[in-house]
Design a protein around this motif. Structure first.
Motif, PDB file in Angstrom:
ATOM      1  N   GLY A  35     -10.891  -3.723 -11.621  1.00  0.00           N
ATOM      2  CA  GLY A  35     -10.978  -2.349 -12.181  1.00  0.00           C
ATOM      3  C   GLY A  35     -11.704  -2.316 -13.408  1.00  0.00           C
ATOM      4  O   GLY A  35     -12.633  -3.264 -13.654  1.00  0.00           O
ATOM      5  N   VAL A  36     -11.664  -1.439 -14.244  1.00  0.00           N
ATOM      6  CA  VAL A  36     -12.678  -1.394 -15.454  1.00  0.00           C
ATOM      7  C   VAL A  36     -12.334  -2.488 -16.478  1.00  0.00           C
ATOM      8  O   VAL A  36     -13.039  -3.267 -16.867  1.00  0.00           O
ATOM      9  N   VAL A  37     -11.004  -2.363 -17.008  1.00  0.00           N
ATOM     10  CA  VAL A  37     -10.522  -3.360 -17.791  1.00  0.00           C
ATOM     11  C   VAL A  37      -9.219  -4.190 -17.343  1.00  0.00           C
ATOM     12  O   VAL A  37      -8.397  -3.655 -16.729  1.00  0.00           O
ATOM     13  N   ASN A  38      -9.307  -5.272 -17.245  1.00  0.00           N
ATOM     14  CA  ASN A  38      -8.427  -6.346 -16.771  1.00  0.00           C
ATOM     15  C   ASN A  38      -7.942  -7.280 -17.605  1.00  0.00           C
ATOM     16  O   ASN A  38      -8.577  -7.696 -18.373  1.00  0.00           O
ATOM     17  N   GLN A  39      -6.553  -7.329 -17.957  1.00  0.00           N
ATOM     18  CA  GLN A  39      -5.758  -8.229 -18.862  1.00  0.00           C
ATOM     19  C   GLN A  39      -4.581  -8.902 -18.049  1.00  0.00           C
ATOM     20  O   GLN A  39      -4.038  -8.573 -17.424  1.00  0.00           O
ATOM     21  N   THR A  40      -4.637 -10.155 -18.131  1.00  0.00           N
ATOM     22  CA  THR A  40      -3.459 -10.946 -17.814  1.00  0.00           C
ATOM     23  C   THR A  40      -3.157 -12.043 -18.796  1.00  0.00           C
ATOM     24  O   THR A  40      -4.195 -12.607 -19.467  1.00  0.00           O
ATOM     25  N   ARG A  41      -1.832 -12.619 -18.660  1.00  0.00           N
ATOM     26  CA  ARG A  41      -1.302 -13.789 -19.595  1.00  0.00           C
ATOM     27  C   ARG A  41      -0.437 -14.690 -18.654  1.00  0.00           C
ATOM     28  O   ARG A  41       0.299 -14.140 -17.897  1.00  0.00           O
ATOM     29  N   TYR A  42      -0.279 -16.089 -18.716  1.00  0.00           N
ATOM     30  CA  TYR A  42       0.395 -16.746 -18.163  1.00  0.00           C
ATOM     31  C   TYR A  42       0.388 -16.602 -16.567  1.00  0.00           C
ATOM     32  O   TYR A  42       1.251 -16.453 -15.831  1.00  0.00           O
ATOM     33  N   SER A  43      -0.626 -16.672 -15.928  1.00  0.00           N
ATOM     34  CA  SER A  43      -0.764 -16.472 -14.426  1.00  0.00           C
ATOM     35  C   SER A  43      -1.837 -17.066 -14.063  1.00  0.00           C
ATOM     36  O   SER A  43      -2.804 -17.667 -14.511  1.00  0.00           O
ATOM     37  N   ARG A  44      -2.028 -17.186 -12.406  1.00  0.00           N
ATOM     38  CA  ARG A  44      -2.934 -17.691 -11.612  1.00  0.00           C
ATOM     39  C   ARG A  44      -3.880 -16.209 -11.394  1.00  0.00           C
ATOM     40  O   ARG A  44      -2.979 -15.470 -10.711  1.00  0.00           O
ATOM     41  N   ASN A  45      -5.257 -15.800 -11.472  1.00  0.00           N
ATOM     42  CA  ASN A  45      -5.567 -14.833 -11.139  1.00  0.00           C
ATOM     43  C   ASN A  45      -6.950 -14.719 -10.755  1.00  0.00           C
ATOM     44  O   ASN A  45      -7.650 -15.531 -11.067  1.00  0.00           O
ATOM     45  N   PHE A  46      -7.513 -13.776 -10.228  1.00  0.00           N
ATOM     46  CA  PHE A  46      -8.747 -13.458  -9.788  1.00  0.00           C
ATOM     47  C   PHE A  46      -8.848 -12.203 -10.497  1.00  0.00           C
ATOM     48  O   PHE A  46      -8.208 -10.973 -10.226  1.00  0.00           O
ATOM     49  N   GLN A  47     -10.119 -11.846 -11.321  1.00  0.00           N
ATOM     50  CA  GLN A  47     -10.291 -10.480 -12.046  1.00  0.00           C
ATOM     51  C   GLN A  47     -11.814 -10.165 -11.801  1.00  0.00           C
ATOM     52  O   GLN A  47     -12.693 -10.904 -11.813  1.00  0.00           O
ATOM     53  N   ALA A  48     -11.870  -8.965 -11.435  1.00  0.00           N
ATOM     54  CA  ALA A  48     -13.361  -8.476 -11.037  1.00  0.00           C
ATOM     55  C   ALA A  48     -13.300  -7.155 -11.677  1.00  0.00           C
ATOM     56  O   ALA A  48     -12.564  -6.082 -11.305  1.00  0.00           O
ATOM     57  N   GLY A  49     -14.308  -7.028 -12.733  1.00  0.00           N
ATOM     58  CA  GLY A  49     -14.323  -5.711 -13.515  1.00  0.00           C
ATOM     59  C   GLY A  49     -15.496  -5.542 -14.563  1.00  0.00           C
ATOM     60  O   GLY A  49     -16.077  -6.575 -14.740  1.00  0.00           O
ATOM     61  N   VAL A  50     -15.365  -4.523 -15.322  1.00  0.00           N
ATOM     62  CA  VAL A  50     -16.368  -4.686 -16.533  1.00  0.00           C
ATOM     63  C   VAL A  50     -15.934  -5.461 -17.475  1.00  0.00           C
ATOM     64  O   VAL A  50     -16.700  -6.481 -17.947  1.00  0.00           O
ATOM     65  N   CYS A  51     -14.638  -5.426 -18.024  1.00  0.00           N
ATOM     66  CA  CYS A  51     -13.918  -6.440 -19.167  1.00  0.00           C
ATOM     67  C   CYS A  51     -12.758  -7.087 -18.461  1.00  0.00           C
ATOM     68  O   CYS A  51     -12.029  -6.409 -18.078  1.00  0.00           O
ATOM     69  N   ASN A  52     -12.899  -8.131 -18.806  1.00  0.00           N
ATOM     70  CA  ASN A  52     -11.863  -8.964 -18.127  1.00  0.00           C
ATOM     71  C   ASN A  52     -11.383 -10.112 -19.102  1.00  0.00           C
ATOM     72  O   ASN A  52     -12.243 -10.896 -19.938  1.00  0.00           O
ATOM     73  N   GLU A  53     -10.056 -10.068 -19.339  1.00  0.00           N
ATOM     74  CA  GLU A  53      -9.361 -11.187 -20.429  1.00  0.00           C
ATOM     75  C   GLU A  53      -8.293 -11.788 -19.736  1.00  0.00           C
ATOM     76  O   GLU A  53      -7.406 -11.235 -19.079  1.00  0.00           O
ATOM     77  N   SER A  54      -8.397 -13.082 -20.110  1.00  0.00           N
ATOM     78  CA  SER A  54      -7.213 -13.835 -19.493  1.00  0.00           C
ATOM     79  C   SER A  54      -6.726 -15.059 -20.655  1.00  0.00           C
ATOM     80  O   SER A  54      -7.617 -15.458 -21.456  1.00  0.00           O
ATOM     81  N   VAL A  55      -5.444 -15.258 -20.758  1.00  0.00           N
ATOM     82  CA  VAL A  55      -4.879 -15.832 -22.056  1.00  0.00           C
ATOM     83  C   VAL A  55      -3.656 -16.723 -21.115  1.00  0.00           C
ATOM     84  O   VAL A  55      -2.812 -16.131 -20.337  1.00  0.00           O
ATOM     85  N   TYR A  56      -3.900 -18.077 -21.553  1.00  0.00           N
ATOM     86  CA  TYR A  56      -2.966 -18.914 -20.887  1.00  0.00           C
ATOM     87  C   TYR A  56      -3.046 -19.068 -19.342  1.00  0.00           C
ATOM     88  O   TYR A  56      -1.904 -18.906 -18.869  1.00  0.00           O
ATOM     89  N   SER A  57      -4.136 -19.032 -18.703  1.00  0.00           N
ATOM     90  CA  SER A  57      -4.053 -18.765 -17.455  1.00  0.00           C
ATOM     91  C   SER A  57      -5.067 -19.600 -16.696  1.00  0.00           C
ATOM     92  O   SER A  57      -5.857 -20.036 -17.203  1.00  0.00           O
ATOM     93  N   SER A  58      -5.137 -19.746 -15.323  1.00  0.00           N
ATOM     94  CA  SER A  58      -6.168 -20.187 -14.488  1.00  0.00           C
ATOM     95  C   SER A  58      -6.735 -19.078 -13.858  1.00  0.00           C
ATOM     96  O   SER A  58      -6.041 -18.252 -13.252  1.00  0.00           O
ATOM     97  N   SER A  59      -8.231 -18.783 -14.135  1.00  0.00           N
ATOM     98  CA  SER A  59      -8.590 -17.543 -13.610  1.00  0.00           C
ATOM     99  C   SER A  59     -10.089 -17.765 -12.943  1.00  0.00           C
ATOM    100  O   SER A  59     -10.722 -18.783 -13.534  1.00  0.00           O
ATOM    101  N   LEU A  60     -10.566 -16.844 -12.022  1.00  0.00           N
ATOM    102  CA  LEU A  60     -11.823 -16.813 -11.804  1.00  0.00           C
ATOM    103  C   LEU A  60     -12.018 -15.130 -12.032  1.00  0.00           C
ATOM    104  O   LEU A  60     -11.465 -14.239 -11.693  1.00  0.00           O
ATOM    105  N   GLN A  61     -13.046 -15.130 -13.104  1.00  0.00           N
ATOM    106  CA  GLN A  61     -13.447 -13.869 -13.720  1.00  0.00           C
ATOM    107  C   GLN A  61     -14.965 -13.364 -13.324  1.00  0.00           C
ATOM    108  O   GLN A  61     -15.762 -14.290 -13.454  1.00  0.00           O
TER     109      GLN A  61
END
Length: 144
Positions: A35-61
């Motif tokens: 999406g355009v704005v992606n936010q997540t906390r406490y997760s394992r995730n993949f984010q594809a977008g304009v703005c990506n934010e991850s807190v306390y996570s394992s991420s591919l941004q």
């Protein structure tokens, strides 16, 4: 083992897949966010977008602006920012504030403290004597 969450929309924040447009706070899911704005906390995730934010996570941004706080992350995009995180950054401007453990590859690389390697046109180390802070092409620091 948590369930997989798939979100596609303008603003993706949270856990519930049936509420794509609403703001939802979730914990411990596996997420895919596009999406355009992606936010997540406490997760394992993949984010594809304009703005990506991850807190306390394992991420591919992958995006224009990627931000991770207290996370394990792989960031790919023009602007990558971390705070107290571990991982890899590849982009034009890679910035790591706080403690950073990992590798930066970009045009300008800045890391404050931690153990890291930097590959870029300009590499900057925050907590070093002034004459050791800047270097072309390669920089590194090992925490004591």
């Amino acid at each position: 083992m948590g369930k997989m969450i798939f979100q596609v929309g303008i603003l993706n924040k949270g856990r519930e897949p049936e509420n794509i447009s609403k703001i939802n706070i979730s914990q411990n899911p596996r997420q895919f966010q596009a999406g355009v704005v992606n936010q997540t906390r406490y997760s394992r995730n993949f984010q594809a977008g304009v703005c990506n934010e991850s807190v306390y996570s394992s991420s591919l941004q992958i995006g224009t602006s990627n931000e991770a706080i207290n996370s394990r992350v792989l960031q790919i995009g023009p602007l990558n920012m971390t705070y107290d995180s571990k991982g890899r950054q590849a982009g034009f401007l890679d910035e790591a504030e706080g403690n950073f453990e990992g590798v930066q590859l970009g045009i300008v690389c800045y890391a404050e403290r931690g153990s890291y390697k930097q590959f870029g046109l300009v590499t900057i180390r925050g907590e070093s004597p002034w004459y050791k802070r800047f270097s072309p092409l390669f920089g590194f620091r090992r925490s004591s």
